[in-house]
Design a protein around this motif. Sequence first.
Motif, short mmCIF file in Angstrom:
data_model
loop_
_atom_site.label_atom_id
_atom_site.label_comp_id
_atom_site.label_asym_id
_atom_site.label_seq_id
_atom_site.Cartn_x
_atom_site.Cartn_y
_atom_site.Cartn_z
N LEU A 52 0.81 -1.20 0.00
CA LEU A 52 0.00 0.00 0.00
C LEU A 52 0.85 1.26 0.00
O LEU A 52 0.58 2.21 -0.71
CB LEU A 52 -0.95 -0.01 1.21
CG LEU A 52 -1.94 1.14 1.28
CD1 LEU A 52 -2.86 1.15 0.07
CD2 LEU A 52 -2.76 1.06 2.57
N ASN A 53 1.91 1.27 0.82
CA ASN A 53 2.73 2.47 0.91
C ASN A 53 3.85 2.51 -0.12
O ASN A 53 4.74 3.35 -0.06
CB ASN A 53 3.31 2.63 2.32
CG ASN A 53 4.19 1.46 2.69
OD1 ASN A 53 4.25 0.45 1.98
ND2 ASN A 53 4.87 1.58 3.83
N ARG A 54 3.81 1.53 -1.09
CA ARG A 54 4.81 1.51 -2.16
C ARG A 54 4.15 1.58 -3.54
O ARG A 54 4.79 1.34 -4.56
CB ARG A 54 5.66 0.24 -2.06
CG ARG A 54 6.53 0.16 -0.82
CD ARG A 54 7.68 1.14 -0.87
NE ARG A 54 8.61 0.79 -1.93
CZ ARG A 54 9.63 1.56 -2.31
NH1 ARG A 54 9.81 2.73 -1.72
NH2 ARG A 54 10.45 1.17 -3.26
N GLN A 55 2.84 1.90 -3.60
CA GLN A 55 2.15 1.98 -4.89
C GLN A 55 2.61 3.20 -5.68
O GLN A 55 2.89 4.26 -5.10
CB GLN A 55 0.63 2.07 -4.67
CG GLN A 55 0.01 0.75 -4.25
CD GLN A 55 -1.52 0.83 -4.21
OE1 GLN A 55 -2.05 1.80 -3.70
NE2 GLN A 55 -2.17 -0.17 -4.74
N ILE A 56 2.70 3.02 -6.98
CA ILE A 56 3.11 4.12 -7.86
C ILE A 56 1.98 4.48 -8.81
O ILE A 56 0.99 3.74 -8.95
CB ILE A 56 4.37 3.75 -8.65
CG1 ILE A 56 4.11 2.50 -9.50
CG2 ILE A 56 5.56 3.53 -7.72
CD1 ILE A 56 5.27 2.11 -10.38
N SER A 57 2.13 5.60 -9.46
CA SER A 57 1.05 6.07 -10.34
C SER A 57 0.86 5.16 -11.55
O SER A 57 -0.23 5.08 -12.11
CB SER A 57 1.34 7.49 -10.80
OG SER A 57 2.60 7.56 -11.44
#
Length: 465
Positions: A52-57
């Motif tokens: 969740l805290n490593r998702q990219i656009s």
Amino acid sequence: MGVFSALTTAVSGIQAQSYALENISGNIANSRTAGFKRVDTTFSDLVPDSALNRQISGSVAAYSQATNSIQGDLTATRIDTNAAINGDGFFVVDQRLNGVGTNTQFSNSNIYTRRGDFDFDANGYLVNGAGYYLKGLKIDTVTGSLIGTQPEVLRITKEQFPAKATTSIEYRANIPAFPGTNNANVATPGSELLSPTGFTSNPLSTTEGGTGVVIGSEITSFLNQSIPGGSVTVYDSLGKATSVELRWAKTANAAAGPPATVDTWNLFVAQDTSATGAAVAYRNVNTSITFGSTGQLTAPATGNIALPTLTIAGTTISGIQVTAGGNGLTQNGDVSGQIDARSIRQDGYTAGTLDRTSVSADGQVIGTFSNGQVVALAQLSVARFNADNALKRLDGGAFEETIESGPPIIGLGTSQLIGGNIEQSNTDIADEFSKMIVTQQAYSANTKVITTAQEMLQDVFSIIR
């Protein structure tokens, strides 16, 4: 891996904007193409699975967005066979495989288009500017009912429309209570009546004891005691025309008292006005026509008067009825003393050829013939879909059914056809130019990302050195 991911993401952006530019280019190129439906571009982000805290656009993918349900402007062409659909729906058309004339072979598949610039080819087929052949159902010109249930390619030829013999003459007139004959004199009661005295052959109807004919030698006496009732052109079964001339003569006046109780008239038809000697010039219809005190027709009760069989100028006519209806014939006062014929119309016509065709609002191909007849020749097939934008595009502004679009629903529904018009492209050039500017900026920005990523990689390589 961030720099390398940025490179691939920027490449996907370039590809997406290139795809958008390709659609914009096609829309502008077809901005004057009849029935064209522009293709818009939508973008969708592609996000890799990660914490969740490593998702990219993520990167991007471009997709087409159809505008089949958006109507273009309608333009008048003054070509009768052109048609535009105002509302939902598509014309049902087919493609030619091979052959010419009556031997033309078609693919026998239903294709759909909004391009309505149909016109006749040399073989009588209705073809649009993209080469698609219009389909519909033929109409029986006699009964007016549809022939068949499945749309077929329409072929309308300039065959003769058969003649129809006259069977009815609609007659609407006021008969003057005091006819202004040449012999009539207000001061002399009975002078307005047709008197058998002086006639060798009594011209009164057979119901009144006469022979029912006026012979050639007594034409002048008859004309002096009758008034003209108008004439009409009628047709025999082969469409040959002849003129029927009517004359009226009053035979009894109720105002004179017994034995007359009603005003009585005889109707005559001219058979040969140039007859001489004992040859028949006028023939009585042999029906006593009477009027009550209020001027209303009392007999015949139906208002229908059968004409006798006659041969006029070599043409035999028979089976014709003069139909006046309940109020078509009246006997009211008229200072002119002449018959006021408000309407004399008959239902026959000669043979004719097709002069022109047009398309009605309910989708019928209407033929106008040289004999004045206007007849429905065919019913155009119009198909509607639950998902217009899910149709598959084909060349020439055509579409074919897909699973996503659902099956066609044949019928105009709430739509209507506008004859003599075609639908233009729904492309808005100003809007396309605005989208092109935005696309160009996005494309340039993506190239800038690639340039920046390249510079960052060069810095990495410099560290190794």
